[in-house]
Motif scaffolding. Structure first.
Motif, PDB file in Angstrom:
ATOM      1  N   ASP A   3      39.261  29.709  44.799  1.00  0.00           N
ATOM      2  CA  ASP A   3      37.858  30.016  45.099  1.00  0.00           C
ATOM      3  C   ASP A   3      37.681  31.515  45.313  1.00  0.00           C
ATOM      4  N   THR A   4      38.633  32.137  46.038  1.00  0.00           N
ATOM      5  CA  THR A   4      38.537  33.576  46.295  1.00  0.00           C
ATOM      6  C   THR A   4      38.604  34.362  44.992  1.00  0.00           C
ATOM      7  N   SER A   5      39.505  33.951  44.097  1.00  0.00           N
ATOM      8  CA  SER A   5      39.631  34.631  42.804  1.00  0.00           C
ATOM      9  C   SER A   5      38.349  34.500  41.987  1.00  0.00           C
ATOM     10  N   GLU A   6      37.756  33.313  42.015  1.00  0.00           N
ATOM     11  CA  GLU A   6      36.514  33.091  41.273  1.00  0.00           C
ATOM     12  C   GLU A   6      35.384  33.945  41.834  1.00  0.00           C
ATOM     13  N   LYS A   7      35.339  34.041  43.167  1.00  0.00           N
ATOM     14  CA  LYS A   7      34.286  34.844  43.791  1.00  0.00           C
ATOM     15  C   LYS A   7      34.456  36.318  43.444  1.00  0.00           C
ATOM     16  N   ARG A   8      35.717  36.793  43.474  1.00  0.00           N
ATOM     17  CA  ARG A   8      35.954  38.186  43.121  1.00  0.00           C
ATOM     18  C   ARG A   8      35.575  38.457  41.661  1.00  0.00           C
ATOM     19  N   HIS A   9      35.872  37.502  40.804  1.00  0.00           N
ATOM     20  CA  HIS A   9      35.537  37.647  39.391  1.00  0.00           C
ATOM     21  C   HIS A   9      34.020  37.699  39.201  1.00  0.00           C
ATOM     22  N   ALA A  10      33.315  36.840  39.927  1.00  0.00           N
ATOM     23  CA  ALA A  10      31.849  36.819  39.820  1.00  0.00           C
ATOM     24  C   ALA A  10      31.238  38.111  40.352  1.00  0.00           C
ATOM     25  N   VAL A  11      31.789  38.592  41.500  1.00  0.00           N
ATOM     26  CA  VAL A  11      31.295  39.848  42.071  1.00  0.00           C
ATOM     27  C   VAL A  11      31.570  41.010  41.135  1.00  0.00           C
ATOM     28  N   GLY A  12      32.736  41.004  40.516  1.00  0.00           N
ATOM     29  CA  GLY A  12      33.072  42.062  39.567  1.00  0.00           C
ATOM     30  C   GLY A  12      32.137  42.077  38.373  1.00  0.00           C
ATOM     31  N   LYS A  13      31.847  40.890  37.841  1.00  0.00           N
ATOM     32  CA  LYS A  13      30.912  40.798  36.718  1.00  0.00           C
ATOM     33  C   LYS A  13      29.528  41.299  37.131  1.00  0.00           C
TER      34      LYS A  13
END
Length: 378
Positions: A3-13
């Motif tokens: 979940d943390t990785s997905e959130k970081r990916h979404a924030v990065g995008k």
């Protein structure tokens, strides 16, 4: 961890998207002239296709009604679509041609008569100034004290009319190339609209297939929903505006006949047609109707203006909200804003299209706001 990785990916995008948008906006402000020229060139290229698409949307409204009537009231099995299309075209073109044939000759006569009355009135004033009996009464003394050379005023007025006529002719000659180009664009657009109407179901299926095959699912469904809202809004607007125009024109004609105002059928038809353009159209019908009536009876022209102002208030507060406003669900303030912006961008056509486009944007923004509020509430 996932979940943390997905959130970081979404924030990065999201960060990359914001930075990209800022860079594009900054570059756009530095090259506004080039962007405007490019958009103008692109618009000129696709102008016939846009005209055809708009004509197809307009013709489709009466065509669908006629097609439904033919399917239920006749025994025809084939050729219903071409017949409905022809009847819809005859109906639309016939209305505008009939109004033009009725109004334009009478309007030209009225303007010519007004010019003649103006020049004759100046001649009459010049003769009265030379009449000793007239100069003895208070009105004559007042006119003589003004000290105006009425003959000179008449000469200047004649010269102004001639200059305006010459300027009009020169303007028509200079814009002949543009006029021919617009006629060619309209003819191409008209042919394009016929192709659209002939196979609209097939075009709809192809559009849905392309969107669903090539675009991300969420974005594609959103695009389909936006297109559906725009089409539905435009169809409701055309149907409601046409109904409202017929009601207003009929009421105007009946009221003028009761008040014994000249040109009741002509002016009623003109007011009905100009009412297709929201808000502004009514003023155009009032001005043209007043010019026609004032040459016959100036007092009746004042009665006509007062009557039409009252009728417009009734129409604006009772008829329009019920017939068009309730369907469009657009506040009056935004209707006025849409007509103003549309008129500045596209003239009468922009005024006509501004309201349904604004209504579609208003509906989509309201839906997006409601969804956003639901998400934030959770």
């Amino acid at each position: 961890m996932f979940d943390t990785s997905e959130k970081r990916h979404a924030v990065g995008k999201w960060i990359v998207g914001v930075i990209t948008c800022c860079i594009l906006i900054y570059l756009s402000f530095g090259h506004l002239a080039s962007i405007a020229d490019a958009l103008t060139s692109l618009l000129n290229i696709v102008k016939p296709l846009l005209i055809g698409f708009i004509l197809a949307l307009v013709i489709n409204v009466p065509m669908c009604a006629i097609e439904r009537w033919l399917r239920t009231k006749t025994k025809l099995k084939r050729g219903i679509r071409p017949l409905a299309m022809i009847l819809a075209l005859i109906l639309i073109i016939g209305i505008f041609v009939a109004v033009a044939v009725l109004v334009i000759p009478e309007l030209a006569k009225a303007i010519k008569l007004l010019i003649q009355i103006s020049t004759d009135g100046l001649d009459h004033l010049a003769q009265m100034e030379r009449n000793s009996a007239f100069l003895e009464n208070p009105v004559g003394k007042f006119i003589s004290q003004i000290n105006i050379d009425w003959n000179n005023v008449k000469t200047q007025l004649d010269a102004w009319f001639k200059n305006q006529s010459g300027a009009l002719v020169n303007s028509v000659v200079n814009s002949a190339g543009t006029l021919i180009g617009n006629i060619v664009s309209f003819c191409i657009g008209f042919a394009f609209s016929i192709y659209i109407l002939s196979g609209k179901e097939k075009l709809k299926r192809q559009f849905l297939r392309l969107v669903r095959a090539w675009l991300p699912k969420k974005f594609g469904e959103s695009l389909i929903h936006i297109a559906s809202v725009c089409f539905k809004t435009f169809r409701l607007f055309i149907a409601g505006q046409a109904t409202e125009a017929i009601i207003l024109g009929t009421l105007c004609m009946i009221g003028m006949a009761v008040l014994k105002i000249p040109y009741a059928p002509m002016v009623g038809a003109l007011v009905g047609v100009t009412a297709l353009i929201p808000i502004v159209g009514a003023f155009v019908g009032t001005i043209v109707g007043t010019i026609m009536i004032i040459t016959v009876n100036p007092f009746k022209a004042l009665v006509f203006v007062a009557f039409l102002l009252i009728l417009q208030q009734i129409e604006g507060n009772l008829i329009y909200p019920k017939v068009v406003g309730s369907k469009m669900n657009l506040p009056a303030m935004w209707v006025l804003a849409a007509v103003t912006v549309g008129g500045n961008l596209g003239g009468p056509l922009g005024m006509l299209l501004g309201v349904p486009l604004a209504s579609a944007l208003y509906t989509l923004l309201r839906e997006a706001t409601e969804k956003r509020e639901i998400i934030l509430s959770h």
